[in-house]
Design a protein around this motif. Structure first.
Motif, short mmCIF file in Angstrom:
data_model
loop_
_atom_site.label_atom_id
_atom_site.label_comp_id
_atom_site.label_asym_id
_atom_site.label_seq_id
_atom_site.Cartn_x
_atom_site.Cartn_y
_atom_site.Cartn_z
N UNK A 166 -6.13 31.75 -13.71
CA UNK A 166 -7.28 30.83 -13.81
C UNK A 166 -7.83 30.50 -12.43
N UNK A 167 -6.95 30.28 -11.46
CA UNK A 167 -7.41 29.91 -10.12
C UNK A 167 -7.73 31.11 -9.23
N UNK A 168 -7.08 32.25 -9.46
CA UNK A 168 -7.26 33.40 -8.58
C UNK A 168 -8.46 34.29 -8.94
N UNK B 271 -3.14 30.32 -0.91
CA UNK B 271 -4.59 30.30 -0.74
C UNK B 271 -5.26 29.06 -1.35
N UNK B 272 -4.53 27.98 -1.49
CA UNK B 272 -5.08 26.79 -2.15
C UNK B 272 -6.38 26.33 -1.51
N UNK C 146 -12.61 38.14 -7.94
CA UNK C 146 -13.65 38.96 -8.59
C UNK C 146 -14.85 39.10 -7.66
N UNK C 147 -15.27 37.99 -7.06
CA UNK C 147 -16.37 38.05 -6.09
C UNK C 147 -16.00 38.94 -4.91
#
Length: 347
Positions: free
Chosen positions: A317-319, A63-64, A324-325
């Motif tokens: 950190x990236x996920x 998902x980058x 969350x949104x």
């Protein structure tokens, strides 16, 4: 005192619980959060790296393209909101191991799928003293690290000011479920969301694959403007200090650094860096990784007032900001759950 009423109760104020609480509070939802306050959590021990190109084959992480273009902006906005500093954008330098790697990345210069992440391709050493990189390497954009303990401290203050924070162990036996919500002592909420990391939650028997990881801090005279990543990562922290990591052990799940893990880090570091160094600190954490390296998100298959937001492993950190949104959108009825992360895939 009367009952406390809230929309959500979150169990665990690690990286996942903090981002979830922030997203809820930002939307004026009421939140109660329980946290043990223990120093032995994966969030408090993690190096906090975010990196769009990972793995031995050096390909875009899962998902980058959805996660990384706006990632630093999200943390920077949060720093302003929380009046804190925890984001450190730093390019990652990844030395080539083989000529084949060098040729492969030379060909990717024109690949539109990689151009936003690829800052530079070097075919000669970068010039850092005692770094082993005879073939050069790649320099990446959209990378760096988050000082997670500082992030958690700032988020705790934010939650205390906006919601209800309780430093105590959550007791599953004191939770009463009903069709309208959940009661817990003096608290009534619509839903309880578990963000506990590695735990023994009786409501979720999931195929976690927890992994212990050691990290060391060293002092050395190396001067670097990059995170150097080959075999180990070397994060520059200023004043001749670097954070070095990490190990991966699925068997001995302890929060105490193990001699074999520290030895492994030293041996791998010496293959990348031949300079003298002194270990000044060492620590270990147990990451809540999953069998397919994707998080567990969603509501319980039987108890619809219970949810989970967990299993982010090494890429929290990236996920976590993105998901969350997404999860709050799902909880509030604005979106359907992303099937790739839906907890029901393993139930």
């Amino acid at each position: 005192m009367g009952k406390i009423k809230a929309d959500y109760l979150i169990v665990g104020q690690g990286l996942a619980g903090s981002w979830l609480a922030y997203e809820m509070l930002k939307r004026n939802l009421s939140v109660v959060i329980f946290d043990e306050g223990t120093p032995h959590t994966s969030s408090k021990k993690a190096a906090g790296i975010y990196n769009p190109i990972t793995g031995r084959k050096m390909v875009k992480t899962w998902r980058a393209d959805a996660l990384f273009p706006d990632l630093e902006n999200q943390y920077q906005k949060l720093e302003i909101s929380l009046k804190s500093k925890f984001l450190y954008p730093i390019p990652i330098y990844r030395p080539f191991k083989t000529i084949e790697d060098q040729n492969d990345w030379d060909g990717r210069r024109t690949d539109s799928g990689y151009d936003q992440y690829l800052k530079k391709v070097l075919t000669e050493p970068i010039g850092y003293s005692n770094i082993h990189d005879p073939l050069g390497g790649i320099i990446l954009n959209h990378s760096g690290y988050v000082n997670i303990p500082e992030f958690l401290k700032a988020m705790k203050l934010y939650i205390q000011n906006k919601g209800t924070y309780r430093r105590e162990v959550f007791d599953y036996q004191r939770m009463e479920l009903n069709f309208e919500g959940v009661s817990y002592d003096d608290i009534n909420v619509g839903k309880v969301i578990f963000c506990e990391g590695v735990s023994s939650n009786p409501y979720w028997e999931l195929p976690f694959r927890p992994v212990r990881g050691e990290i060391i801090d060293i002092e050395t005279k190396l001067s670097s403007e990059h995170i150097i990543n080959q075999g180990v990562f070397m994060i520059p922290k200023g004043q001749n200090r670097f954070t070095i990591g990490s190990t991966y052990d699925h068997k001995k799940l302890t929060y105490e650094p193990q001699a074999e893990g520290i030895k492994s880090l030293e041996e791998r570091l010496k293959k990348l860096y031949s300079g003298k160094f002194e270990i000044v600190d060492k620590r270990a954490g147990v990451r809540p990784a999953t069998h397919d390296r994707k998080p567990y998100i969603g509501l319980h298959h039987k108890y619809k007032t219970l949810g989970i937001f967990n299993g982010f492993g090494t890429k929290g950190v990236s996920l976590t900001p993105h998901f969350a949104k997404h999860f709050v959108d799902v909880l509030e009825g604005h979106s359907d759950i992303d099937e790739e992360v839906h907890v029901q895939r393993v139930v």
